[in-house]
Design a protein around this motif. Structure first.
Motif, short mmCIF file in Angstrom:
data_model
loop_
_atom_site.label_atom_id
_atom_site.label_comp_id
_atom_site.label_asym_id
_atom_site.label_seq_id
_atom_site.Cartn_x
_atom_site.Cartn_y
_atom_site.Cartn_z
N THR A 17 29.03 -15.92 58.00
CA THR A 17 30.26 -15.51 58.66
C THR A 17 29.91 -14.47 59.73
O THR A 17 29.37 -13.42 59.40
CB THR A 17 31.25 -14.89 57.65
N PRO A 18 30.21 -14.76 60.99
CA PRO A 18 29.90 -13.80 62.07
C PRO A 18 30.69 -12.51 61.89
O PRO A 18 31.80 -12.50 61.34
CB PRO A 18 30.34 -14.51 63.34
N SER A 19 30.13 -11.43 62.38
CA SER A 19 30.82 -10.13 62.33
C SER A 19 32.08 -10.18 63.18
O SER A 19 32.24 -11.05 64.04
CB SER A 19 29.90 -9.02 62.85
N LYS A 20 32.96 -9.24 62.96
CA LYS A 20 34.20 -9.14 63.74
C LYS A 20 33.86 -8.99 65.23
O LYS A 20 34.49 -9.62 66.09
CB LYS A 20 35.03 -7.95 63.24
N ARG A 21 32.86 -8.18 65.52
CA ARG A 21 32.44 -7.95 66.92
C ARG A 21 31.95 -9.25 67.55
O ARG A 21 32.29 -9.57 68.69
CB ARG A 21 31.36 -6.89 66.97
N ALA A 22 31.15 -10.02 66.79
CA ALA A 22 30.65 -11.30 67.30
C ALA A 22 31.79 -12.28 67.54
O ALA A 22 31.82 -12.99 68.53
CB ALA A 22 29.62 -11.89 66.34
N GLN A 23 32.75 -12.30 66.63
CA GLN A 23 33.91 -13.18 66.78
C GLN A 23 34.71 -12.81 68.03
O GLN A 23 35.15 -13.69 68.78
CB GLN A 23 34.81 -13.10 65.55
N GLU A 24 34.88 -11.52 68.27
CA GLU A 24 35.62 -11.07 69.45
C GLU A 24 34.88 -11.42 70.73
O GLU A 24 35.49 -11.81 71.73
CB GLU A 24 35.87 -9.56 69.36
N LEU A 25 33.56 -11.32 70.70
CA LEU A 25 32.76 -11.66 71.87
C LEU A 25 32.89 -13.15 72.18
O LEU A 25 33.12 -13.53 73.33
CB LEU A 25 31.29 -11.30 71.64
N VAL A 26 32.75 -13.99 71.17
CA VAL A 26 32.88 -15.44 71.38
C VAL A 26 34.27 -15.78 71.92
O VAL A 26 34.40 -16.58 72.86
CB VAL A 26 32.57 -16.21 70.07
N LYS A 27 35.29 -15.17 71.36
CA LYS A 27 36.66 -15.42 71.83
C LYS A 27 36.82 -15.00 73.29
O LYS A 27 37.41 -15.72 74.09
CB LYS A 27 37.66 -14.67 70.95
N SER A 28 36.26 -13.84 73.64
CA SER A 28 36.35 -13.35 75.01
C SER A 28 35.66 -14.30 75.99
O SER A 28 36.20 -14.62 77.05
CB SER A 28 35.71 -11.95 75.09
N VAL A 29 34.47 -14.76 75.63
CA VAL A 29 33.73 -15.70 76.48
C VAL A 29 34.51 -17.00 76.62
O VAL A 29 34.66 -17.54 77.71
CB VAL A 29 32.31 -15.94 75.93
N TYR A 30 35.01 -17.49 75.50
CA TYR A 30 35.79 -18.73 75.51
C TYR A 30 37.01 -18.60 76.43
O TYR A 30 37.26 -19.47 77.28
CB TYR A 30 36.23 -19.12 74.10
N LEU A 31 37.76 -17.53 76.28
CA LEU A 31 38.97 -17.35 77.09
C LEU A 31 38.64 -17.21 78.58
O LEU A 31 39.42 -17.63 79.43
CB LEU A 31 39.76 -16.14 76.60
N ARG A 32 37.50 -16.63 78.88
CA ARG A 32 37.13 -16.43 80.28
C ARG A 32 36.64 -17.73 80.94
O ARG A 32 36.91 -17.97 82.12
CB ARG A 32 36.04 -15.37 80.40
N TYR A 33 35.92 -18.57 80.19
CA TYR A 33 35.23 -19.70 80.81
C TYR A 33 35.72 -21.07 80.36
O TYR A 33 35.24 -22.08 80.88
CB TYR A 33 33.73 -19.59 80.54
N ASN A 34 36.66 -21.17 79.44
CA ASN A 34 37.04 -22.48 78.90
C ASN A 34 37.68 -23.41 79.92
O ASN A 34 37.69 -24.62 79.72
CB ASN A 34 37.95 -22.32 77.68
N ARG A 35 38.19 -22.90 80.99
CA ARG A 35 38.84 -23.75 81.99
C ARG A 35 37.88 -24.32 83.03
O ARG A 35 38.26 -25.15 83.84
CB ARG A 35 39.94 -22.97 82.70
N LEU A 36 36.64 -23.86 82.98
CA LEU A 36 35.65 -24.34 83.95
C LEU A 36 35.05 -25.66 83.50
O LEU A 36 34.82 -25.87 82.31
CB LEU A 36 34.53 -23.31 84.14
N SER A 37 34.78 -26.52 84.46
CA SER A 37 34.12 -27.79 84.15
C SER A 37 32.63 -27.53 83.88
O SER A 37 32.11 -26.45 84.18
CB SER A 37 34.26 -28.75 85.34
#
Length: 91
Positions: A17-37
């Motif tokens: 289970t990733p740490s809370k910090r790691a989960q927040e980082l992944v979420k942040s990256v996803y939200l920033r770049y998920n719309r890019l092809s």
């Protein structure tokens, strides 16, 4: 085959289970770049200093095997942070 084995073992020591910090980082990256092809993401990553530095001396279409240096990635991160601070918020 050897490269596939090293990739398969890359997360072997990662916690189940990733740490809370790691989960927040992944979420942040996803939200920033998920719309890019995939093409846009490739263009973005291949424009970074760390990518260009790891490919020095290679032909444009050649496969590379040099790992990106942490110091180069830190420089890219610092440049991105400065760019974000100097640009108006987009949202």
């Amino acid at each position: 085959m050897e490269n596939m084995l090293s990739v398969a073992n890359m997360f072997q020591s990662a916690p189940a289970t990733p740490s809370k910090r790691a989960q927040e980082l992944v979420k942040s990256v996803y939200l920033r770049y998920n719309r890019l092809s995939s093409w846009q993401l490739s263009t973005l990553s291949h424009g970074e200093f760390s990518w260009k530095h790891s490919r020095e001396g290679l032909d444009t279409d050649a496969n590379g095997s040099v790992s990106l240096k942490l110091a180069d990635m830190r420089l890219d991160a610092m440049r991105e942070l400065l760019r974000r601070k100097s640009s108006p918020a987009v949202g």
